[in-house]
Design a protein around this motif. Structure first.
Motif, PDB file in Angstrom:
ATOM      1  N   PHE A 118       0.993  -1.180  -0.052  1.00 35.91           N
ATOM      2  CA  PHE A 118      -0.023  -0.121  -0.284  1.00 35.91           C
ATOM      3  C   PHE A 118       0.944   1.474   0.503  1.00 35.91           C
ATOM      4  O   PHE A 118       2.252   0.719   1.034  1.00 35.91           O
ATOM      5  N   ARG A 119       1.062   1.680  -0.905  1.00 30.51           N
ATOM      6  CA  ARG A 119       1.497   3.366  -0.943  1.00 30.51           C
ATOM      7  C   ARG A 119       0.624   4.329  -1.579  1.00 30.51           C
ATOM      8  O   ARG A 119      -0.076   4.094  -2.267  1.00 30.51           O
ATOM      9  N   LEU A 120       1.384   5.483  -0.927  1.00 28.52           N
ATOM     10  CA  LEU A 120       0.154   6.583  -1.958  1.00 28.52           C
ATOM     11  C   LEU A 120       1.535   7.706  -1.788  1.00 28.52           C
ATOM     12  O   LEU A 120       2.450   7.876  -1.699  1.00 28.52           O
ATOM     13  N   LEU A 121       0.853   8.638  -3.435  1.00 28.13           N
ATOM     14  CA  LEU A 121       1.566   9.802  -4.053  1.00 28.13           C
ATOM     15  C   LEU A 121       0.503  10.727  -3.291  1.00 28.13           C
ATOM     16  O   LEU A 121       0.158  11.403  -3.004  1.00 28.13           O
ATOM     17  N   VAL A 122       2.105  11.634  -2.793  1.00 27.08           N
ATOM     18  CA  VAL A 122       1.745  13.192  -2.230  1.00 27.08           C
ATOM     19  C   VAL A 122       2.069  14.351  -3.159  1.00 27.08           C
ATOM     20  O   VAL A 122       3.071  14.217  -3.390  1.00 27.08           O
ATOM     21  N   SER A 164       6.161  13.299  -3.321  1.00 28.24           N
ATOM     22  CA  SER A 164       6.337  12.030  -2.635  1.00 28.24           C
ATOM     23  C   SER A 164       5.891  11.364  -2.224  1.00 28.24           C
ATOM     24  O   SER A 164       4.926  10.758  -3.187  1.00 28.24           O
ATOM     25  N   THR A 165       6.721   9.637  -2.202  1.00 31.99           N
ATOM     26  CA  THR A 165       6.085   8.188  -1.836  1.00 31.99           C
ATOM     27  C   THR A 165       5.942   7.937  -1.119  1.00 31.99           C
ATOM     28  O   THR A 165       6.738   7.992  -0.068  1.00 31.99           O
ATOM     29  N   LEU A 166       4.682   7.336   0.208  1.00 28.58           N
ATOM     30  CA  LEU A 166       5.108   6.910   1.259  1.00 28.58           C
ATOM     31  C   LEU A 166       4.095   5.834   0.754  1.00 28.58           C
ATOM     32  O   LEU A 166       3.658   5.140   0.711  1.00 28.58           O
ATOM     33  N   VAL A 167       5.321   5.023   1.370  1.00 25.82           N
ATOM     34  CA  VAL A 167       4.447   3.289   2.048  1.00 25.82           C
ATOM     35  C   VAL A 167       5.182   3.190   3.297  1.00 25.82           C
ATOM     36  O   VAL A 167       6.310   2.849   4.295  1.00 25.82           O
ATOM     37  N   TRP A 168       4.420   1.912   3.773  1.00 26.40           N
ATOM     38  CA  TRP A 168       4.446   2.076   5.670  1.00 26.40           C
ATOM     39  C   TRP A 168       5.023   0.647   5.539  1.00 26.40           C
ATOM     40  O   TRP A 168       4.458  -0.814   5.724  1.00 26.40           O
ATOM     41  N   PRO A 169       6.346   0.256   6.107  1.00 29.21           N
ATOM     42  CA  PRO A 169       6.607  -1.112   5.842  1.00 29.21           C
ATOM     43  C   PRO A 169       5.701  -2.029   7.122  1.00 29.21           C
ATOM     44  O   PRO A 169       5.642  -3.020   6.650  1.00 29.21           O
ATOM     45  N   GLY A 170       5.770  -1.276   7.734  1.00 27.28           N
ATOM     46  CA  GLY A 170       4.671  -2.820   8.755  1.00 27.28           C
ATOM     47  C   GLY A 170       2.815  -2.544   7.902  1.00 27.28           C
ATOM     48  O   GLY A 170       2.583  -3.799   9.293  1.00 27.28           O
ATOM     49  N   LEU A 171       2.808  -2.433   7.286  1.00 26.99           N
ATOM     50  CA  LEU A 171       1.305  -2.363   6.784  1.00 26.99           C
ATOM     51  C   LEU A 171       1.654  -3.362   5.388  1.00 26.99           C
ATOM     52  O   LEU A 171       2.163  -3.992   4.820  1.00 26.99           O
ATOM     53  N   PRO A 172       0.393  -4.986   6.755  1.00 26.96           N
ATOM     54  CA  PRO A 172       0.280  -6.313   5.730  1.00 26.96           C
ATOM     55  C   PRO A 172       0.863  -5.517   4.487  1.00 26.96           C
ATOM     56  O   PRO A 172      -0.381  -4.658   3.727  1.00 26.96           O
ATOM     57  N   ARG A 173       0.632  -6.527   3.572  1.00 30.24           N
ATOM     58  CA  ARG A 173       0.161  -6.806   2.217  1.00 30.24           C
ATOM     59  C   ARG A 173      -0.485  -7.033   1.805  1.00 30.24           C
ATOM     60  O   ARG A 173      -1.165  -8.116   1.653  1.00 30.24           O
ATOM     61  N   ALA A 174      -1.151  -6.453   0.100  1.00 31.84           N
ATOM     62  CA  ALA A 174      -2.714  -8.028  -0.627  1.00 31.84           C
ATOM     63  C   ALA A 174      -2.679  -7.463  -1.422  1.00 31.84           C
ATOM     64  O   ALA A 174      -2.054  -6.030  -2.036  1.00 31.84           O
ATOM     65  N   ILE A 192      -4.937   7.633   8.484  1.00 29.77           N
ATOM     66  CA  ILE A 192      -5.478   7.050   7.389  1.00 29.77           C
ATOM     67  C   ILE A 192      -5.722   6.029   7.650  1.00 29.77           C
ATOM     68  O   ILE A 192      -4.875   4.856   7.993  1.00 29.77           O
ATOM     69  N   TYR A 193      -7.103   5.429   7.337  1.00 32.04           N
ATOM     70  CA  TYR A 193      -7.363   3.700   7.613  1.00 32.04           C
ATOM     71  C   TYR A 193      -7.310   3.482   6.587  1.00 32.04           C
ATOM     72  O   TYR A 193      -7.869   3.573   5.291  1.00 32.04           O
ATOM     73  N   VAL A 194      -6.892   1.857   6.221  1.00 31.62           N
ATOM     74  CA  VAL A 194      -6.568   1.403   5.089  1.00 31.62           C
ATOM     75  C   VAL A 194      -6.899  -0.560   6.007  1.00 31.62           C
ATOM     76  O   VAL A 194      -6.829  -0.619   6.879  1.00 31.62           O
ATOM     77  N   GLY A 195      -8.264  -0.843   5.079  1.00 25.03           N
ATOM     78  CA  GLY A 195      -8.437  -2.352   4.943  1.00 25.03           C
ATOM     79  C   GLY A 195      -8.142  -2.938   4.111  1.00 25.03           C
ATOM     80  O   GLY A 195      -8.313  -2.448   2.505  1.00 25.03           O
ATOM     81  N   VAL A 196      -7.224  -3.818   4.573  1.00 22.32           N
ATOM     82  CA  VAL A 196      -6.350  -4.772   3.783  1.00 22.32           C
ATOM     83  C   VAL A 196      -7.251  -5.565   3.433  1.00 22.32           C
ATOM     84  O   VAL A 196      -7.663  -6.644   4.519  1.00 22.32           O
ATOM     85  N   GLN A 197      -7.437  -6.226   2.537  1.00 23.11           N
ATOM     86  CA  GLN A 197      -8.185  -7.431   2.336  1.00 23.11           C
ATOM     87  C   GLN A 197      -7.984  -8.749   2.661  1.00 23.11           C
ATOM     88  O   GLN A 197      -6.610  -9.385   2.731  1.00 23.11           O
ATOM     89  N   ALA A 198      -9.218  -9.809   3.655  1.00 26.65           N
ATOM     90  CA  ALA A 198      -8.929 -10.560   4.165  1.00 26.65           C
ATOM     91  C   ALA A 198      -9.774 -11.339   3.938  1.00 26.65           C
ATOM     92  O   ALA A 198      -8.840 -12.963   4.201  1.00 26.65           O
ATOM     93  N   ALA A 199     -10.151 -11.576   3.203  1.00 23.11           N
ATOM     94  CA  ALA A 199     -11.582 -12.375   2.217  1.00 23.11           C
ATOM     95  C   ALA A 199     -12.015 -12.259   1.181  1.00 23.11           C
ATOM     96  O   ALA A 199     -13.222 -11.561   1.129  1.00 23.11           O
ATOM     97  N   THR A 252     -14.106  -9.558   2.275  1.00 18.02           N
ATOM     98  CA  THR A 252     -14.199  -8.938   3.745  1.00 18.02           C
ATOM     99  C   THR A 252     -12.670  -7.960   3.781  1.00 18.02           C
ATOM    100  O   THR A 252     -12.069  -8.830   3.175  1.00 18.02           O
ATOM    101  N   ASN A 253     -12.155  -7.103   5.066  1.00 18.50           N
ATOM    102  CA  ASN A 253     -10.478  -6.348   5.233  1.00 18.50           C
ATOM    103  C   ASN A 253     -10.861  -6.208   6.526  1.00 18.50           C
ATOM    104  O   ASN A 253     -11.829  -6.860   7.439  1.00 18.50           O
ATOM    105  N   ASP A 254      -9.308  -6.300   6.933  1.00 17.80           N
ATOM    106  CA  ASP A 254      -8.769  -6.128   8.479  1.00 17.80           C
ATOM    107  C   ASP A 254      -8.381  -4.723   8.781  1.00 17.80           C
ATOM    108  O   ASP A 254      -7.764  -3.932   6.829  1.00 17.80           O
ATOM    109  N   LEU A 255      -8.508  -4.455   9.338  1.00 19.72           N
ATOM    110  CA  LEU A 255      -8.871  -2.472   9.504  1.00 19.72           C
ATOM    111  C   LEU A 255      -7.083  -2.124   9.783  1.00 19.72           C
ATOM    112  O   LEU A 255      -7.263  -2.557  11.198  1.00 19.72           O
ATOM    113  N   TRP A 256      -6.839  -1.567   9.195  1.00 19.76           N
ATOM    114  CA  TRP A 256      -5.433  -0.637   9.877  1.00 19.76           C
ATOM    115  C   TRP A 256      -5.468   0.316   9.864  1.00 19.76           C
ATOM    116  O   TRP A 256      -5.757   1.596   9.318  1.00 19.76           O
TER     117      TRP A 256
END
Length: 453
Positions: A184-188, A197-207, A220-227, A253-257
């Motif tokens: 997950f990354r954002l352009l700002v 700039s490009t924002l990437v959070w290494p601790g956020l799970p990939r999906a 910023i709340y991120v729904g990471v695909q769970a199912a 569904t998503n896991d919310l981070w």
């Protein structure tokens, strides 16, 4: 206003020349929206995953009688409004026209269009994507003058970034890698320094899929695909209208981070499984799952932590296409199946306590809260059926449903807008401009309006 064509004016600047190979443009160009999902914005979310279906249809085209008790579109609970109930919006009385733009050929040239409006009222004007690399450039356009301030080119290596938040100081875009994989990354874009700039959070799970929204706390709340379920063998069943019918789908569904925009090490697991989610100015609102018959809506007060849930009474076969909240109102756009006498499409307005305010119901309609983030009050309704085609506005403050246009484009355009504003589009084609006609619309006319309440 019986003929909205009188409102439309072309912009002073012509689109730039485009020498791009046609096949490359078609590979990465604007896509026509499927009628059932046409124009819908999943409010708080950015990426809409493919819904799963477990429903099969009988050969007559109706719903399986083992799953649905009737073949006619069921009436939802509570007060119901239909497109035929709408009055006619009048410029100068109900809204003001701020800007318009005509693109005659989105099919082969993939030109320019409005991509959203910043919090300080400038239009995000988009050119592209063009070429094999799907390059996009943006300008901030003054709606009063039509003058474009072209921004520096965004970083390479992203495929059609989508606007997430258009602030007065920074513009945020969800970036999708060209190969379809990655974190997950954002352009700002910092508007003061005009630097990306490009924002990437290494601790956020990939999906494979993410949903994202800014919360009222600035995170910023991120729904990471769970199912996510897959289509049944042979693909989705086909309804009487020839479209895939995935009503009564289950799961997704998503896991919310959540993450902090200014600290790439600040990653927090919210320990909440959601379907879709959104925010009011003080609450997190989410569904148990995106689609299916076990749907529940949950509301969590972000100040006190108090939480309650309720059954939104979506109906037996409803899939959620859009989900936004503002104040004490929740607006849910839904596709609820194809029956022998038409499609069951709904835009349901509820209170955060679960009371039904009204339901906009029709055959081939879509709708979403157009200007959420806590202070929105306008529901944009898009009708696709040929005899009812057009854009309408339902005002939550006045309980009025008014028609703004007499056609809609089949091209996907638009983005975030400030409260009280709307981006509306209509068809532009060889037949004079009906997206429901035998001759498809090649282009589109967009206009930015400010609603008068």
């Amino acid at each position: 206003m019986n003929d909205v064509r009188a409102l439309l004016q072309e912009a002073v600047a012509d689109p730039p020349g485009d020498e791009t190979d046609l096949s490359a443009v078609l590979l990465g160009g604007r896509q026509r929206v499927r009628r059932r999902r046409g124009g819908g914005v999943l409010g708080s979310t950015v990426a809409l995953g493919v819904a799963a279906a477990t429903l099969t249809l009988v050969t007559s085209g109706g719903a399986d009688p083992g799953r649905v008790a009737e073949h006619r579109v069921p009436r939802p609970e509570g007060p119901v409004l239909r497109v035929s109930d709408a009055g006619t919006a009048v410029e100068g009385r109900d809204y003001d026209l701020l800007a318009s733009y005509t693109n005659r050929d989105l099919e082969s040239r993939n030109g320019q269009y409005f991509d959203g409006v910043t919090d300080d009222g400038l239009i995000l004007f988009r050119d592209g994507p063009h070429g094999l690399r799907n390059r996009v450039r943006w300008a901030l356009r003054d709606p009063a003058t039509g003058v474009n301030d072209w921004l520096p080119d965004p970083p390479a290596g992203v495929d059609q970034p989508r606007a997430l938040r258009l602030g007065a100081d920074r513009l945020y875009f969800l970036a999708t890698p060209l190969d379809g994989r990655g974190p997950f990354r954002l352009l700002v874009l910092d508007r003061a320094t005009r630097t990306w700039s490009t924002l990437v959070w290494p601790g956020l799970p990939r999906a494979e899929e993410y949903d994202a929204a800014f919360g009222p706390d600035g995170r910023i709340y991120v729904g990471v695909q769970a199912a996510a379920a897959s289509p049944p063998p042979g693909g989705w069943p086909t309804g009487p209208d020839g479209e895939a019918d995935d009503a009564a789908a289950e799961d997704d569904t998503n896991d919310l981070w959540s993450v902090a925009p200014g600290d790439l090490a600040d990653v927090r697991d919210e320990k909440t499984r959601v379907g879709v989610f959104t925010f009011t100015e003080s609450a997190l609102v989410w569904t148990t799952q995106r689609d299916g018959t076990r749907e529940q809506v949950h509301v969590r007060d972000l100040r006190t932590g108090a939480e309650h849930d309720f059954d939104p009474r979506l109906g037996a076969r409803c899939n959620v296409l859009s989900f936004r909240a503002s104040g004490d109102r929740i607006v849910i756009g839904q596709y609820c199946g194809t029956y022998d006498d038409g499609r069951d499409d709904r835009i349901q307005v509820l209170t955060t306590d679960g009371e039904t305010v009204t339901t906009l119901q029709g055959d081939s309609i879509d709708g979403w809260l157009a200007d959420g983030s806590g202070d929105g009050h306008l529901v944009q309704v898009r009708a696709w059926r040929p005899d009812q085609e057009g854009d309408l506005v339902y005002d939550l403050d006045t309980d009025r449903l008014l028609r703004v246009s007499d056609s809609v484009s089949s091209w996907s355009m638009g983005g975030p807008v400030p409260a009280g504003s709307l981006l509306v589009d209509r068809a532009y084609g060889e037949d004079g401009g009906s997206s429901a006609s035998m001759i498809p619309d090649k282009g589109a006319v967009q206009w930015l309006i400010r609603w008068r309440s």
